[in-house]
Design a protein around this motif. Sequence first.
Motif, short mmCIF file in Angstrom:
data_model
loop_
_atom_site.label_atom_id
_atom_site.label_comp_id
_atom_site.label_asym_id
_atom_site.label_seq_id
_atom_site.Cartn_x
_atom_site.Cartn_y
_atom_site.Cartn_z
N PHE A 1 -6.65 4.44 3.27
CA PHE A 1 -7.54 3.65 3.91
C PHE A 1 -6.99 2.43 4.57
CE2 PHE A 1 -11.11 0.63 4.48
CZ PHE A 1 -11.52 0.96 5.48
N ALA A 2 -6.34 1.60 3.52
CA ALA A 2 -5.73 0.18 3.64
C ALA A 2 -4.52 0.37 4.79
CB ALA A 2 -5.05 -0.16 2.30
N MET A 3 -4.07 1.57 4.77
CA MET A 3 -2.81 1.91 5.98
C MET A 3 -3.48 2.40 7.03
SD MET A 3 0.38 3.50 3.52
CE MET A 3 -0.47 4.70 3.00
N GLY A 4 -4.78 2.57 7.09
CA GLY A 4 -5.39 3.11 8.35
C GLY A 4 -5.22 4.63 8.75
N ASN A 5 -5.09 5.17 7.46
CA ASN A 5 -5.13 6.63 7.33
C ASN A 5 -6.60 7.10 7.30
OD1 ASN A 5 -2.21 6.46 8.15
ND2 ASN A 5 -1.66 6.73 6.03
N ILE A 6 -7.42 7.01 7.91
CA ILE A 6 -8.85 7.35 7.66
C ILE A 6 -9.14 8.65 7.26
CG2 ILE A 6 -11.12 7.32 8.48
CD1 ILE A 6 -9.44 4.60 8.21
N LEU A 7 -8.43 9.72 7.93
CA LEU A 7 -8.85 11.16 7.64
C LEU A 7 -8.14 11.40 6.33
CD1 LEU A 7 -8.08 12.92 11.18
CD2 LEU A 7 -10.40 12.53 9.97
N TYR B 1 0.96 -1.16 -0.07
CA TYR B 1 -0.04 -0.08 -0.02
C TYR B 1 0.85 1.41 0.00
CZ TYR B 1 -3.46 -3.44 1.27
OH TYR B 1 -4.16 -4.57 1.53
N TYR B 2 1.81 1.19 0.75
CA TYR B 2 2.77 2.21 0.89
C TYR B 2 3.42 2.78 -0.38
CZ TYR B 2 6.50 5.86 2.21
OH TYR B 2 7.27 6.94 2.34
N GLU B 3 3.82 1.61 -1.35
CA GLU B 3 4.75 1.79 -2.71
C GLU B 3 3.45 2.25 -3.64
OE1 GLU B 3 4.96 -0.55 -0.48
OE2 GLU B 3 6.90 -1.57 -0.72
N SER B 4 2.19 1.77 -3.48
CA SER B 4 1.07 2.08 -4.46
C SER B 4 1.08 3.53 -4.10
CB SER B 4 -0.02 1.09 -4.21
OG SER B 4 -0.88 1.54 -2.96
N LEU B 5 0.88 3.88 -2.85
CA LEU B 5 0.67 5.52 -2.71
C LEU B 5 1.51 6.34 -3.42
CD1 LEU B 5 -1.55 7.36 -1.38
CD2 LEU B 5 0.27 7.33 0.78
N SER C 1 -7.92 9.36 3.89
CA SER C 1 -8.57 8.85 2.98
C SER C 1 -9.96 9.81 2.77
CB SER C 1 -9.06 7.53 3.27
OG SER C 1 -9.99 6.75 2.61
N LEU C 2 -10.32 10.29 3.88
CA LEU C 2 -11.66 11.25 3.55
C LEU C 2 -11.41 12.32 2.63
CD1 LEU C 2 -13.33 10.55 7.22
CD2 LEU C 2 -13.79 9.34 4.83
N ASP C 3 -10.24 12.72 3.08
CA ASP C 3 -9.71 14.06 2.14
C ASP C 3 -9.71 13.44 0.84
OD1 ASP C 3 -9.59 15.64 4.33
OD2 ASP C 3 -7.52 15.36 4.82
N ALA C 4 -9.03 12.40 0.20
CA ALA C 4 -9.07 12.30 -1.11
C ALA C 4 -10.22 11.94 -1.70
CB ALA C 4 -8.12 10.98 -1.18
N TYR C 5 -11.17 11.42 -0.82
CA TYR C 5 -12.51 11.41 -1.35
C TYR C 5 -13.25 12.64 -1.64
CZ TYR C 5 -12.77 6.24 -0.32
OH TYR C 5 -12.43 4.80 -0.55
N GLU C 6 -12.97 13.35 -1.07
CA GLU C 6 -13.69 14.83 -1.06
C GLU C 6 -13.07 15.57 -2.38
OE1 GLU C 6 -14.44 18.78 1.52
OE2 GLU C 6 -13.13 17.33 2.62
N GLU C 7 -11.71 15.31 -2.37
CA GLU C 7 -10.94 15.91 -3.60
C GLU C 7 -11.68 15.28 -4.85
OE1 GLU C 7 -8.76 18.29 -5.90
OE2 GLU C 7 -8.86 18.34 -3.89
N ALA C 8 -11.97 13.97 -4.88
CA ALA C 8 -12.47 13.36 -6.24
C ALA C 8 -13.83 13.76 -6.45
CB ALA C 8 -12.52 11.71 -5.76
#
Length: 466
Positions: A349-355, A320-324, A357-364
């Motif tokens: 999200f997979a790395m447990g960084n929920i906030l 997950y880290y490399e994919s990011l 992850s939510l920021d990225a969804y908002e950008e999308a």
Amino acid sequence: MVDDFKNDDNVLEVVERFEQMLENDEQHFFDVQVYEMVITYYRQENKIKQALQVCNIASHQYPFSMELLLEKAHLLTHLDKYNQALELVEKISTFQPTDYDTLFLKANIYVQLGNYQEAIDVYGFLLKFASEKDELLYNIGYTYQSMGFYDKAIAFYKKALKHNLNNEAAVLELAYCLDITGNLEDGLEYYKKFIDENPYSFLAWYHLGMTYAKLGNMTDALNAYEYSTLIKDDFAPGYIEIGNIYITLSRYDEAQKAFETALLHETFSADLYCKLAYTFELKKEYYAAITHYKEAMEVDKLWDDAWFRAGLCLFSLNKYYESLHYFRKATQINGINENYWLAIADAEFAMGNILSSLDAYEEASNLAPDNPIVWLKWATTMYDHGYIDKATEVVLDALDECPENAEIHYRAVAYLISTGKYKQAFNLLENALILDFDKHTMLFDFFSDLETQKALYQIIDQYKTL
């Protein structure tokens, strides 16, 4: 001082001597042929401004050379200075009113200026004298196409091909016009007839394949593409389309072979390396896929799709880290693709960084407010982590952007019931049932208690027969 380089075959030496003259701020007299040699060199090197500089110097020394004036007009068109070029062409026309090259350039300039009918008139005049007419007929067709008169364009492209069946541009634009006008069946008949008369036209077979593919007939499309490559065994586009069809048919090994063959003839193509990589990705051979995606990056480091898909492969390998890293690189190249931001959200999200992850969804969602997948994934992530009120806000906002999406309606119903807002939920349920009755079963994934299910069924039963 006169320098005569007519017999000097070393073009670079001629250019070097000319540049020395400019550097020393000297003025020598060269033969017209020498100037033309230097101009041609600069044009081939795509140094248009330098070529124009030479042309200006030459024109001062030979003010009555129509060849130099015509050359200057050509160079001006390369710099998008069409009005200046037209002035020169008009000047040449006073001395050479029927010169083919001058009139042909004039027509081309008219097209660039949007003076389409004037261009067509000039092309039509030249048709009376031209021995090879296909280029003129093609240009008339392209002018009509630029005007949006696709049927007329089609007619002239067909005429051009009657004169020269190897006119690739005419075949290409004909296919485009047949496609855009929806005349695929007509195109099918045309290419069949054309092939009957010209069975070794690889381009005709290729576009016959394209037409079959657009009509959904993959078997005949595949046969047509294969004929195109049999006739011209180094025809990379044919192999590429064969590969695309094999992917559609889930025959990934054969697709892989087709793309590998295409790469023998079109090495420096980032897109083609990505197509090859994708066949490995579909077979879940992720390391091999990543290798080929990296080859695409080597060809074009700004090919964002290669970075994105390599990231997806790494994500599938739980890296997950490399994919990011790859997903973020894709957004640096192309920050307006919502799919890249969705991938970042999944990785975070997979790395447990929920906030994060939510920021990225908002950008999308900001980039693609009409994409229901973005809203649904965003809402699901928040709901699953206990942010039920926020998840509800998201789906209600989604309804404003995607009012015809039934799944968002049902999701809003479920979330509103979860927060005790039954009246608002049941009002939305009626809309959801009208949009897509069959999707109502997803509600019962959220509610196991009989009381809630009974209330839902009372409303749902009213719409069973509608």
